[in-house]
Scaffold this motif. Sequence first.
Motif, PDB file in Angstrom:
ATOM      1  N   ASP A  44       0.835  -1.201   0.000  1.00  0.00           N
ATOM      2  CA  ASP A  44       0.000   0.000   0.000  1.00  0.00           C
ATOM      3  C   ASP A  44       0.870   1.251   0.000  1.00  0.00           C
ATOM      4  O   ASP A  44       1.889   1.322   0.696  1.00  0.00           O
ATOM      5  N   HIS A  45       0.452   2.237  -0.757  1.00  0.00           N
ATOM      6  CA  HIS A  45       1.097   3.543  -0.695  1.00  0.00           C
ATOM      7  C   HIS A  45       0.160   4.570  -1.309  1.00  0.00           C
ATOM      8  O   HIS A  45      -1.018   4.258  -1.583  1.00  0.00           O
ATOM      9  N   VAL A 231      -3.033   3.837  -3.459  1.00  0.00           N
ATOM     10  CA  VAL A 231      -2.600   2.818  -4.414  1.00  0.00           C
ATOM     11  C   VAL A 231      -2.545   1.448  -3.735  1.00  0.00           C
ATOM     12  O   VAL A 231      -2.016   1.326  -2.614  1.00  0.00           O
ATOM     13  N   ASN A 232      -3.081   0.449  -4.390  1.00  0.00           N
ATOM     14  CA  ASN A 232      -3.101  -0.929  -3.916  1.00  0.00           C
ATOM     15  C   ASN A 232      -4.017  -1.133  -2.713  1.00  0.00           C
ATOM     16  O   ASN A 232      -3.814  -2.038  -1.902  1.00  0.00           O
ATOM     17  N   SER A 233      -4.989  -0.239  -2.580  1.00  0.00           N
ATOM     18  CA  SER A 233      -6.124  -0.419  -1.668  1.00  0.00           C
ATOM     19  C   SER A 233      -5.811  -0.390  -0.181  1.00  0.00           C
ATOM     20  O   SER A 233      -6.228  -1.285   0.569  1.00  0.00           O
TER      21      SER A 233
ATOM     22  N   PHE B  20      -6.537  -6.804  -4.682  1.00  0.00           N
ATOM     23  CA  PHE B  20      -6.546  -5.436  -4.172  1.00  0.00           C
ATOM     24  C   PHE B  20      -5.465  -4.558  -4.775  1.00  0.00           C
ATOM     25  O   PHE B  20      -5.448  -3.356  -4.508  1.00  0.00           O
ATOM     26  N   THR B  22      -3.713  -2.280  -7.520  1.00  0.00           N
ATOM     27  CA  THR B  22      -4.354  -1.359  -8.455  1.00  0.00           C
ATOM     28  C   THR B  22      -4.113  -1.748  -9.902  1.00  0.00           C
ATOM     29  O   THR B  22      -5.045  -1.775 -10.712  1.00  0.00           O
TER      30      THR B  22
END
Lengths: 241, 78
Positions: A44-45, A231-233, B20, B22
């Motif tokens: 995640d970021h 980004v990436n939830s 999950f 992106t």
Amino acid sequence: MSHSAISLGLGLGGGKSATSSGAPGGGGGGFTNGASVDFDGVDDHATPASTITLSGNKSISFWAYLDVASGYQNFTSPNGTSYGLLANANTTVYCRTGGGVRTFSFGGSPWSAGVWNHWAVTGDGSDLILYINGTAVGGVQVDGDISIAKFCAITGYYFVNGKIDEFACFNSTLSPSDVSTITNAGGASGSKAIDLSGYSPVHWWRMGDINGSSGTTIADQGSGGVAMTLVNSPAYSASVP
Amino acid sequence: MKYVILDADEVDDIVFSEIFETSASTLRYNLAETETVLKYDGAKPRFLYGKDTYTHSEILAILATSAWTPPFVPPDED
């Protein structure tokens, strides 16, 4: 399954909500804080819509609830690939400026895992100061421009494992008193964060309070109008400072 | 949340609507760029059948190894 960050139905529409005020000039009253964003430490970021550069008088302020106090966790990156504001466990913080990387080393442990801690960096073109929980730590370093092109990671590693809230940038140098107020004026846990509008932030991401903890876009509540994209939830959380 | 390590040459098979991450451009790779990590919730996506599944703490331990995170080099002070 949606690509969007997980919605908990929080924010302005409901859920846990703390209220506080305390910024100079008020602006309080309507301020509520009921959400943060939880980065998983895996991938995640977040990214700003455009690279942010703070020059001359500058400050950064945010709350972090890190799940671990070990390893390297990067809060900002100037270009996505280099670390910017990087915590090495809870003993050293590196801050990359246009003039080089500044090192703040401290013997104690000014922040702990599993609780909300306030972080601030201030510069006036000469002196760069790091505050953790309202106290200057690691001495006074040489200031320089600070750029932000990515939040909570660099490409590949140094991902933040924990929650971030009320991330703000200023084109002014917050005083020690300002930092103390932002850190301490809100009161008890769950209502520590205060309205920052009185400090005229150029960027201020509320991390779920404006968008109802839904979607991947965090609107900029400062004057700069630079949205943050998750980004990436990373998940929204009801945990707040 | 559950986590899976996927070979880099299988990235074209990823169904992003079922995980999950992106997009392909936001994936995290190991230092050799031979593997990437994905996360999903609920039923395991079909394209991940046969892959080992890890918990959050398990994947963090893997990602902390030298295959995924390089040793930190202290900066030169300017």
